[in-house]
Design a protein around this motif. Structure first.
Motif, mmCIF file in Angstrom:
data_model
loop_
_atom_site.group_PDB
_atom_site.id
_atom_site.type_symbol
_atom_site.label_atom_id
_atom_site.label_comp_id
_atom_site.label_asym_id
_atom_site.label_seq_id
_atom_site.Cartn_x
_atom_site.Cartn_y
_atom_site.Cartn_z
ATOM 1 N N THR A 84 -5.750 6.031 -4.946
ATOM 2 C CA THR A 84 -6.239 4.661 -5.070
ATOM 3 C C THR A 84 -6.989 4.277 -3.796
ATOM 4 O O THR A 84 -6.616 4.672 -2.698
ATOM 5 C CB THR A 84 -5.051 3.698 -5.278
ATOM 6 O OG1 THR A 84 -4.341 4.117 -6.447
ATOM 7 C CG2 THR A 84 -5.508 2.265 -5.431
ATOM 8 N N ALA A 121 -5.660 2.471 4.392
ATOM 9 C CA ALA A 121 -6.545 1.455 3.813
ATOM 10 C C ALA A 121 -7.971 1.943 4.024
ATOM 11 O O ALA A 121 -8.301 2.453 5.084
ATOM 12 C CB ALA A 121 -6.341 0.097 4.485
ATOM 13 N N LEU A 163 -7.874 -3.938 2.565
ATOM 14 C CA LEU A 163 -6.936 -4.884 3.172
ATOM 15 C C LEU A 163 -7.718 -6.108 3.632
ATOM 16 O O LEU A 163 -8.768 -5.979 4.266
ATOM 17 C CB LEU A 163 -6.240 -4.228 4.366
ATOM 18 C CG LEU A 163 -5.091 -4.992 4.988
ATOM 19 C CD1 LEU A 163 -3.897 -5.019 4.038
ATOM 20 C CD2 LEU A 163 -4.676 -4.362 6.306
ATOM 21 N N PHE A 192 -7.878 1.348 -1.212
ATOM 22 C CA PHE A 192 -7.282 0.086 -0.792
ATOM 23 C C PHE A 192 -8.219 -0.677 0.131
ATOM 24 O O PHE A 192 -8.818 -0.083 1.030
ATOM 25 C CB PHE A 192 -5.951 0.322 -0.069
ATOM 26 C CG PHE A 192 -4.882 0.853 -0.970
ATOM 27 C CD1 PHE A 192 -4.128 -0.006 -1.747
ATOM 28 C CD2 PHE A 192 -4.646 2.215 -1.053
ATOM 29 C CE1 PHE A 192 -3.140 0.487 -2.599
ATOM 30 C CE2 PHE A 192 -3.664 2.712 -1.899
ATOM 31 C CZ PHE A 192 -2.910 1.852 -2.673
ATOM 32 N N GLN A 209 0.824 3.951 -3.031
ATOM 33 C CA GLN A 209 0.330 5.312 -2.798
ATOM 34 C C GLN A 209 1.279 6.357 -3.377
ATOM 35 O O GLN A 209 0.842 7.441 -3.732
ATOM 36 C CB GLN A 209 0.109 5.558 -1.308
ATOM 37 C CG GLN A 209 -1.154 4.905 -0.819
ATOM 38 C CD GLN A 209 -1.389 5.107 0.655
ATOM 39 O OE1 GLN A 209 -0.452 5.201 1.443
ATOM 40 N NE2 GLN A 209 -2.641 5.166 1.035
ATOM 41 N N ILE A 225 0.838 -1.209 0.000
ATOM 42 C CA ILE A 225 0.000 0.000 0.000
ATOM 43 C C ILE A 225 0.866 1.250 0.000
ATOM 44 O O ILE A 225 0.647 2.174 -0.786
ATOM 45 C CB ILE A 225 -0.972 -0.007 1.194
ATOM 46 C CG1 ILE A 225 -2.046 -1.081 0.984
ATOM 47 C CG2 ILE A 225 -1.610 1.365 1.382
ATOM 48 C CD1 ILE A 225 -2.925 -1.329 2.191
ATOM 49 N N ASN A 226 1.857 1.290 0.874
ATOM 50 C CA ASN A 226 2.722 2.471 0.955
ATOM 51 C C ASN A 226 3.427 2.752 -0.371
ATOM 52 O O ASN A 226 3.528 3.906 -0.800
ATOM 53 C CB ASN A 226 3.740 2.320 2.081
ATOM 54 C CG ASN A 226 3.105 2.449 3.449
ATOM 55 O OD1 ASN A 226 2.080 3.111 3.609
ATOM 56 N ND2 ASN A 226 3.691 1.801 4.431
#
Length: 160
Positions: free
Chosen positions: A76, A104, A80, A78, A70, A66-67
């Motif tokens: 976006t 997230a 999880l 997310f 981004q 994710i990091n």
């Protein structure tokens, strides 16, 4: 048409189940089982929504994915997923904490309720759609005052 959703889980069966559930609802998607390949795939063709497992092949985690994503496309959405996050935590509290810490937008525990996951994806896509309308309005304002096109403004803002 490019895919709207990227699914990342090191369990192929999970990826296949989610792909099938989304495709049955005419949501374009693709899946990856290797997190590094998923990041490269996302870099080449970013999606609006990413579903990512929390615990992937070591040493990378869903949070790491994710990091990194981004930085490629900040807006976006997310989702999880995990079967290993502390089940004693209240799901609402955990979702709020995930939003604060890793951005997230949703947490869904495993085993995955596919109906619930599809609803979360549809909600995330609606969020993206309404945001893109805002981008179009902003871009039109820029277009009226300069030679910048709406697509150029959106591309610039996706990189911010």
């Amino acid at each position: 048409m490019s895919e709207q959703v990227l699914i990342i889980d090191d369990e192929k069966d999970t990826v296949d189940d989610i792909l099938l559930a989304l495709q049955m609802r005419d949501i374009s998607c693709r899946g990856e089982t290797d997190p590094r390949s998923a990041i490269e795939s996302f870099r080449a063709s970013p999606t609006d929504v990413v579903i990512v497992d929390y615990l992937l092949s070591a040493p990378i985690t869903g949070v790491d994915v994710i990091n990194q994503m981004q930085t490629i496309k900040p807006f976006t959405q997310f989702i999880l997923i995990s079967g290993r996050i502390n089940r004693d935590l209240d799901e609402k509290t955990l979702t709020e904490e995930l939003r604060r810490v890793i951005k997230a937008n949703q947490y869904i525990p495993k085993p995955i309720d596919l109906h619930r996951l599809v609803e979360a994806v549809q909600s995330a896509l609606k969020t993206i759609e309404s945001s893109s309308k805002n981008w179009k309005t902003i871009a039109e304002q820029y277009e009226n005052t300069s030679n910048v096109t709406p697509d150029e403004v959106r591309l610039l803002n996706e990189k911010i």
